[in-house]
Design a protein around this motif. Structure first.
Motif, mmCIF file in Angstrom:
data_model
loop_
_atom_site.group_PDB
_atom_site.id
_atom_site.type_symbol
_atom_site.label_atom_id
_atom_site.label_comp_id
_atom_site.label_asym_id
_atom_site.label_seq_id
_atom_site.Cartn_x
_atom_site.Cartn_y
_atom_site.Cartn_z
ATOM 1 N N VAL A 178 -1.849 0.727 4.470
ATOM 2 C CA VAL A 178 -2.244 -0.240 3.639
ATOM 3 C C VAL A 178 -2.445 0.378 2.105
ATOM 4 O O VAL A 178 -2.044 -0.509 1.137
ATOM 5 N N LEU A 179 -3.105 1.287 1.950
ATOM 6 C CA LEU A 179 -3.436 1.870 0.500
ATOM 7 C C LEU A 179 -2.213 2.209 -0.168
ATOM 8 O O LEU A 179 -2.157 2.056 -1.336
ATOM 9 N N TYR A 180 -1.236 2.829 0.393
ATOM 10 C CA TYR A 180 -0.166 3.473 -0.001
ATOM 11 C C TYR A 180 1.226 2.856 0.285
ATOM 12 O O TYR A 180 2.075 3.188 -0.320
ATOM 13 N N THR A 181 1.485 1.811 1.122
ATOM 14 C CA THR A 181 2.703 1.352 1.364
ATOM 15 C C THR A 181 3.389 0.604 -0.091
ATOM 16 O O THR A 181 2.374 0.266 -0.837
ATOM 17 N N SER A 182 4.733 0.427 -0.292
ATOM 18 C CA SER A 182 5.270 0.048 -1.517
ATOM 19 C C SER A 182 5.809 1.222 -2.288
ATOM 20 O O SER A 182 5.890 2.324 -1.617
ATOM 21 N N GLN A 183 6.224 0.750 -3.446
ATOM 22 C CA GLN A 183 7.041 1.893 -4.197
ATOM 23 C C GLN A 183 6.280 2.115 -5.559
ATOM 24 O O GLN A 183 5.680 1.419 -6.149
ATOM 25 N N GLY A 184 6.377 3.404 -5.567
ATOM 26 C CA GLY A 184 5.974 3.977 -7.126
ATOM 27 C C GLY A 184 4.230 4.163 -6.978
ATOM 28 O O GLY A 184 3.907 4.007 -6.091
ATOM 29 N N ASP A 185 3.846 3.813 -8.114
ATOM 30 C CA ASP A 185 2.273 4.034 -8.380
ATOM 31 C C ASP A 185 1.973 2.405 -8.044
ATOM 32 O O ASP A 185 2.177 1.659 -8.885
ATOM 33 N N SER A 186 1.057 2.255 -7.018
ATOM 34 C CA SER A 186 0.732 0.870 -6.658
ATOM 35 C C SER A 186 -0.631 0.469 -7.365
ATOM 36 O O SER A 186 -1.477 1.334 -7.606
ATOM 37 N N GLN A 187 -0.702 -0.631 -7.787
ATOM 38 C CA GLN A 187 -2.114 -1.465 -8.162
ATOM 39 C C GLN A 187 -2.234 -2.460 -7.047
ATOM 40 O O GLN A 187 -1.727 -3.642 -7.356
ATOM 41 N N ARG A 188 -3.283 -2.210 -6.362
ATOM 42 C CA ARG A 188 -3.712 -3.191 -5.398
ATOM 43 C C ARG A 188 -5.364 -3.253 -5.161
ATOM 44 O O ARG A 188 -5.638 -2.171 -5.629
ATOM 45 N N VAL A 189 -5.856 -4.263 -4.772
ATOM 46 C CA VAL A 189 -7.084 -3.950 -4.449
ATOM 47 C C VAL A 189 -7.206 -4.423 -2.836
ATOM 48 O O VAL A 189 -6.349 -5.163 -2.134
ATOM 49 N N VAL A 190 -8.066 -3.419 -2.150
ATOM 50 C CA VAL A 190 -8.197 -3.749 -0.647
ATOM 51 C C VAL A 190 -9.480 -3.716 -0.320
ATOM 52 O O VAL A 190 -10.576 -2.774 -0.633
ATOM 53 N N PHE A 191 -9.886 -4.415 0.539
ATOM 54 C CA PHE A 191 -11.258 -4.745 1.223
ATOM 55 C C PHE A 191 -11.249 -4.705 2.536
ATOM 56 O O PHE A 191 -10.198 -5.140 3.205
ATOM 57 N N ALA A 192 -12.231 -4.206 3.210
ATOM 58 C CA ALA A 192 -12.449 -3.711 4.753
ATOM 59 C C ALA A 192 -13.584 -4.498 5.042
ATOM 60 O O ALA A 192 -14.637 -3.768 5.228
ATOM 61 N N PRO A 193 -13.790 -5.713 5.489
ATOM 62 C CA PRO A 193 -15.183 -6.408 5.989
ATOM 63 C C PRO A 193 -15.680 -5.598 7.294
ATOM 64 O O PRO A 193 -14.903 -5.362 7.865
ATOM 65 N N GLY A 194 -17.068 -5.837 7.398
ATOM 66 C CA GLY A 194 -17.667 -5.029 8.771
ATOM 67 C C GLY A 194 -18.113 -6.009 9.683
ATOM 68 O O GLY A 194 -18.610 -5.768 10.547
ATOM 69 N N ASN A 195 -18.331 -7.210 9.222
ATOM 70 C CA ASN A 195 -18.829 -8.437 10.114
ATOM 71 C C ASN A 195 -18.175 -9.792 9.723
ATOM 72 O O ASN A 195 -17.468 -9.944 8.631
#
Length: 634
Positions: free
Chosen positions: A345-362
């Motif tokens: 999820v962090l690195y899929t896609s092409q080139g230098d990616s710009q995205r936000v990733v949240f991983a909720p715990g509850n």
């Protein structure tokens, strides 16, 4: 056996109504004043195959599944494979009994359906000897026969609940109320007869030598029983999302289904399409057209979204994507939890990616961080991803209804009005400088919506000039790339300085040792930290939700404050520890991994044992099916 908590496991075959029966029993326990937490285990089959649901109930907050369980209701597998296949699969009818015995606590209760599980089956697994050895209390009941007598065989689950209530000395009021809410007519009447017959028969035929009883408790406020999928869906609705596109894939399908069921009543649109490429592309298109949109999938389906995700990054189109992890690679174990898609999820896609990733715990974080994902995506014109797993997706727990008393936020973020567009920069052709790096603030160049007067520009997946024309000019490339990357720095600054932290802390702030985790392992870690401190250790915990941009300052403070840290996650390759070492390499010698990847989530006792074996330097191997990966340099 202590009666301070009940951990009830109902087991049968897929298609036997295990999930619906457990949901109703969990609601009954919640309505009686208890806190509840469920754990679901099921095979990748439509019908048949051993499945169970566990309900942990106590008069205090429960944050994870427990260590083993103390009450088994085994219905057998009504949809077992053809006996001709028995040489390979074994006797599937009895697996809901035989495959659950290892986790049953000493002094526990077993109820099994002797209408399906025969005396020969019971002898085959040597149940009598094992029961004597572990002080189990065994109650065979002909649940099918009882159900057939008063209704239909499918109502055997109701009979099982009646036997459960009798053995636990529970009042039937809340169970009856739930039945009345869900049924009517002859069906309701038959189920109530079966419930009472099973209850009375159990009390008449057996003497209760066990001391397990249902705990008693009260709630000060109204409670709702929700899953992580519910929370994500409701968070999206309250964030103003009114478009979702997708293709079914376990376990993401739950969020897709919940939103699809609710959108017609609020003017939203749900589209099921031919594949995940189309799903993500459709969501990007809907967002481009001016609606808050989302899509999602699991594992292999999310892999197909790589190209539309890159398009959203290059065109700076806000969109929220969901990635519900399951065990891989490839199809892997489709119905089992794992935290092994983080790097994907962090690195899929092409080139230098710009995205936000949240991983909720509850559950609460799933709601809050879904709303946050929409806020960030539309304010900064960037894709935002919610990553979670089958555990958080399907587990149910009670939540204060008032928690969801929020205003809906339909705001489209950094989107210009027509009045503002008149004052914005345009080139000589009259096109709006949509990607104008000269006047961008925090990396954000405000956008227009198709159809707005003065908002015409080109949107392309190629690198482009400020008005969107394809450009390979080196100076333009550097300026545009630097501007897009600046967004992540600005987002991190906003999360650090303007919003409440999305990281979760527990334990004594002055503790000498740390346990750090992410996502759905949070609850088990929190309970483990409490137990370790009760046992005389000095431990505190941190659960990280911000995967990108990474909360460097918060994690640095935590790791600097402890001598060593145990990194707990459900995968075989220590992906979260790898992210920690990538972002904060100087702490590599402090980080030891506790890994579990057998398809089952952590129990608190496994984390306690992992800590004691490793950081407390006890000279023994863990008894649980986990792996300890030493710190760098050890």
């Amino acid at each position: 056996m202590s009666s301070d908590e009940l951990i009830w496991r109902i087991a049968g075959g897929s298609g036997d109504g295990i999930d619906s029966t457990s949901q109703n029993f969990a609601k009954a326990l919640m309505r009686s004043g208890l806190d509840v937490f469920t754990h679901r285990h099921y095979p990748s089959r439509i019908r048949g195959g051993h499945t169970y649901v566990e309900i942990r109930a106590a008069d205090r907050e429960v944050q994870s599944r427990g260590d083993g369980y103390n009450f088994l209701l085994s219905l057998g597998d009504s949809f077992a494979r053809n006996p001709q296949e028995e040489a390979y699969y074994g006797n599937e009818e009895i697996k809901p009994l035989s495959e659950n015995l290892d986790d049953l606590r000493e002094g526990g209760i077993i109820v099994y359906d002797e209408g399906l599980i025969s005396d020969e089956d019971v002898e085959e697994i040597d149940l009598e000897a094992r029961a004597e050895e572990n002080d189990w209390h065994v109650f065979p009941m002909d649940l099918r026969g009882l159900a057939r007598e008063h209704g239909r065989e499918v109502m055997r689950n109701t009979a099982g609940v009646g036997v459960t209530a009798a053995l636990l000395d529970m009042d039937l009021e809340h169970i009856e109320d739930l039945m009345s809410d869900a049924m009517g007519g002859d069906v309701l009447e038959s189920n109530l007869e079966i419930l009472h017959e099973a209850y009375e028969t159990t009390r008449e035929e057996y003497e209760f030598e066990h001391d397990l009883r249902a705990p008693e408790g009260t709630h000060d406020t109204e409670q709702a029983l929700l899953s992580g999928s519910n929370a994500i869906a409701y968070g999206a609705i309250d964030a103003g999302c009114r478009f979702i596109s997708g293709y079914p894939m376990t376990p993401w399908t739950d969020v897709f289904t919940i939103l699809s069921q609710n959108f017609p009543d609020m003017g939203g649109i749900s589209e099921q399409v031919e594949d995940e490429i189309a799903a993500a592309a459709l969501a990007v298109g809907a967002s481009h057209a001016g609606v808050k949109a989302m899509s999602g999938s699991s594992g292999g389906g999310f892999a197909l979204m790589s190209e539309p995700l890159g398009l959203a990054e290059m065109t700076e189109t806000p969109v929220v994507l969901i990635e519900a992890m399951r065990a891989g690679p490839s199809t892997g174990m489709p119905t089992k939890p794992e935290q092994a898609d983080l790097e994907h999820v962090l690195y899929t896609s092409q080139g230098d990616s710009q995205r936000v990733v949240f991983a909720p715990g509850n559950i609460e974080e799933a709601y809050e961080q879904t709303r946050l994902a929409f806020d960030i995506a539309w304010d900064y014109q960037i894709p935002a991803i919610i990553i979670y797993d089958q555990k958080l997706s399907g587990e149910n727990t009670n939540v204060d209804v008032e928690f969801f008393d929020r205003d809906v936020s339909p705001d489209l973020g950094s989107t210009l009005t027509e009045d503002e567009l008149r004052e914005a920069a345009h080139d000589n052709s009259g096109k709006f400088k949509r990607f104008n790096y000269a006047d961008a603030e925090n990396g954000v160049a405000p956008r227009s919506i198709p159809g707005q007067k003065g908002g015409r520009y080109l949107a392309t997946g190629n690198e482009h000039s400020p008005v969107g024309h394809i450009s390979e000019d080196p100076d333009n490339r550097v300026a545009q790339m630097d501007r897009r990357l600046e967004k992540l720095e600005s987002i991190r600054e906003e999360l650090d300085e303007e919003r409440e932290s999305t990281q979760t802390y527990f334990g004594d702030e002055t503790a000498e040792y740390g346990i750090i985790t992410w996502g759905s392992s949070q609850g088990a870690v929190e309970e483990a930290v409490s137990r370790l401190n009760e046992n005389g250790h000095s431990v505190k915990g941190l659960s990280v939700s911000d995967m990108m941009p990474f909360p460097e300052a918060e994690v640095t403070d935590f790791l600097e404050s402890v001598d060593e840290a145990l990194v707990v996650e459900m995968n075989a390759t220590a992906q979260f520890r790898g992210l920690l070492q990538k972002e904060l390499g100087r702490f590599g010698e402090k980080l030891t991994s506790l890994l579990k990847y057998n398809g089952n989530p952590f129990e608190p006792a496994e984390i306690v044992e992992g800590y004691e074996v490793n950081l407390a330097d006890e000279d023994r191997e863990p008894t649980a099916q986990v792996r300890i990966e030493p710190a760098a340099g050890d």
